[in-house]
Design a protein around this motif. Structure first.
Motif, short mmCIF file in Angstrom:
data_model
loop_
_atom_site.label_atom_id
_atom_site.label_comp_id
_atom_site.label_asym_id
_atom_site.label_seq_id
_atom_site.Cartn_x
_atom_site.Cartn_y
_atom_site.Cartn_z
N THR A 127 55.56 60.39 23.46
CA THR A 127 55.04 59.18 22.82
C THR A 127 53.53 59.00 23.00
N GLN A 128 53.02 59.52 24.12
CA GLN A 128 51.59 59.34 24.42
C GLN A 128 50.71 59.84 23.28
N HIS A 129 51.18 60.88 22.57
CA HIS A 129 50.38 61.47 21.49
C HIS A 129 50.29 60.57 20.27
N TYR A 130 51.10 59.52 20.24
CA TYR A 130 51.19 58.70 19.02
C TYR A 130 50.69 57.28 19.22
N ILE A 131 50.34 56.92 20.46
CA ILE A 131 49.90 55.55 20.74
C ILE A 131 48.45 55.39 20.30
N ALA A 132 48.18 54.30 19.59
CA ALA A 132 46.89 54.15 18.88
C ALA A 132 45.69 54.28 19.81
N GLU A 133 45.72 53.61 20.98
CA GLU A 133 44.56 53.66 21.89
C GLU A 133 44.34 55.09 22.38
N ASN A 134 45.44 55.78 22.66
CA ASN A 134 45.33 57.17 23.14
C ASN A 134 44.72 58.07 22.06
N ARG A 135 45.13 57.84 20.81
CA ARG A 135 44.64 58.70 19.73
C ARG A 135 43.16 58.44 19.46
N THR A 136 42.76 57.16 19.60
CA THR A 136 41.33 56.88 19.43
C THR A 136 40.53 57.53 20.57
N ALA A 137 41.07 57.46 21.79
CA ALA A 137 40.40 58.12 22.92
C ALA A 137 40.30 59.63 22.67
N LYS A 138 41.37 60.21 22.18
CA LYS A 138 41.38 61.67 21.91
C LYS A 138 40.31 62.01 20.87
N GLY A 253 28.90 59.18 29.96
CA GLY A 253 29.60 57.90 29.85
C GLY A 253 31.03 58.01 30.31
N MET A 254 31.78 56.94 30.08
CA MET A 254 33.17 56.88 30.52
C MET A 254 34.03 56.16 29.50
N LEU A 255 35.33 56.51 29.50
CA LEU A 255 36.32 55.77 28.72
C LEU A 255 37.32 55.16 29.70
N ARG A 256 37.72 53.91 29.44
CA ARG A 256 38.82 53.31 30.21
C ARG A 256 39.93 53.01 29.22
N LEU A 257 41.03 53.72 29.40
CA LEU A 257 42.13 53.65 28.45
C LEU A 257 43.27 52.84 29.05
N GLU A 258 43.61 51.73 28.41
CA GLU A 258 44.79 50.95 28.79
C GLU A 258 45.81 51.22 27.69
N THR A 259 46.63 52.23 27.94
CA THR A 259 47.56 52.70 26.91
C THR A 259 48.42 51.56 26.36
#
Ligand code: NAD
Length: 354
Positions: A127-138, A253-259
């Protein structure tokens, strides 16, 4: 064509799949099976409002044989993944198998080999591959505007021993492990996908203070990725503040991902919220990837088994959805964490991916 889908297991996650199916044109639920009759019939009634309806079964094998669906979604406890996946594959049904793929690497290989031999498509529900925040981070990671990826820290706290948790999750023989197998496997999947690299070795310590079952209630792991990037996975199933955060550190820089919640970016100053790319619901996208895999005539990227790429594809990149060797790898990494806790040593992870 509308793919006819049967759901095996009528528990918590089955409902997410049925919600996704209810809104899709490409696929429709035709049946659901659960050992507990009321669960199957309640789901069939709730989501079977369409013209053809949804049939409820208590025996999933009878359901598959009678309904002859195009696709089975397996949402059973982990110890039943192997048996159910093999049954569906041998019956010629394409399979979306919930994570983790199986209890160990041998079981994963058996399932992968069966799909290859029978020529059906198989995909694990990462599911991680399909969650919107994760995909934007990717997307941001792959664009490279934050410089070189340096390290990833993943932290998740979730009370694991709550009353409502089905008992099988707390028994190692049935679940394969505790919070690390169930939720840590999501973190491993997320990290390896975002970083674009398998894990080379693992050092981990787990704890067992849950007071129920025989599984670990927390774990902290240091992952050394094959591309040299270090990552940590910290999971606590004890009481406390719920949190699911991944901090991704680059040279610029950095990304903070709250899935499932938000994505933040810093290019040297305060974190600023990132606008998330619009998309379909994660469980819809996931099923569309399986359908694309079916329509490409692809099993699922079987290089892990026979050393060659899926013969039906021109390149591994063309494979819709996460390759099966990625699914197998997530299981291998969690098992290496358990081995490291017992040995007190860093453990190599043998089953990587290219
Ligand atoms: N992708 C995700 O984000 C996500 C989230 C939650 C769970 N999961 C995965 O989904 C799977 C199921 O998890 P869950 O939380 O829904 O569990 P659950 O315990 O709520 O559901 C499992 C269901 O299977 C039924 N069942 C057990 N044995 C059966 C059999 N032989 N035949 C028919 N039904 C049977 C149980 O009665 C139960 O209703 C697990 O692999 C889990 O790790 C994935």
């Amino acid at each position: 064509m509308t793919y006819r889908v049967a759901v095996i297991g009528g528990g918590a996650i089955a409902e997410d799949h049925l919600i996704a199916l209810a809104g899709m044109e490409q696929a429709a639920a035709v049946a659901v099976a659960d050992l507990v009759e009321e669960r199957a019939s309640a789901l069939a009634a709730r989501y079977g409002g369409g013209s053809s309806g949804i049939s409820a079964y208590t025996d999933y094998k009878e359901m598959i044989e009678r309904e002859k669906p195009d696709i089975a979604i397996v949402t059973l406890p982990h110890f039943l993944h192997r048996e159910a996946a093999l049954f569906c594959i041998e019956t010629g049904v394409h399979v979306l198998l919930e994570k983790p793929m199986a209890l160990d690497v041998d079981q994963c290989d058996e399932i992968i080999a069966a799909a290859q031999q029978r020529g059906v498509s198989l995909m694990v529900g990462h599911t991680q591959h399909y969650i919107a925040e994760n995909r934007t981070a990717k997307r941001i990671i792959d664009e490279g505007s934050l410089g070189t990826l340096v390290m990833i820290n993943d932290v998740r706290n979730l009370y694991y021993f709550r009353e409502q948790r089905p008992a099988w999750f707390l028994q190692k023989a049935l679940a394969g492990g505790g919070i690390m197998m169930n939720l840590g496997s999501h973190s491993v999947d997320k990290i390896t996908w975002l970083a674009g690299s398998a894990v080379r070795s693992v050092k981990a310590v787990t704890s067992h203070y849950g007071g129920k079952g025989d599984i670990e209630g927390s774990g902290m792991a240091f992952l050394h990725l094959a591309n040299g990037i270090p990552a940590t996975v910290s999971q606590s199933g004890y009481k406390g503040f719920s949190r699911n955060e991944t901090e991704i550190v680059f040279t610029e820089g950095m990304l903070r991902l709250e899935t499932g919640k938000a994505l933040w970016i810093s290019r040297g100053g305060e974190y600023e919220r990132v606008e998330i790319d619009p998309q379909e619901a994660p469980f819809v996208l996931q099923l569309l990837d399986l359908i694309a895999r079916i329509e490409a005539g692809a099993n699922g990227g079987l290089s892990a088994v026979d050393g060659s790429a899926d013969a039906s594809l021109s390149s591994a990149d063309a494979l819709p959805g996460p390759p099966l060797e990625h699914s197998r790898h997530a299981v291998a990494v969690v098992l290496a964490m358990y081995a490291s806790h017992l040995s007190g040593q860093e453990e190599a992870v043998e089953h990587g991916f290219a």
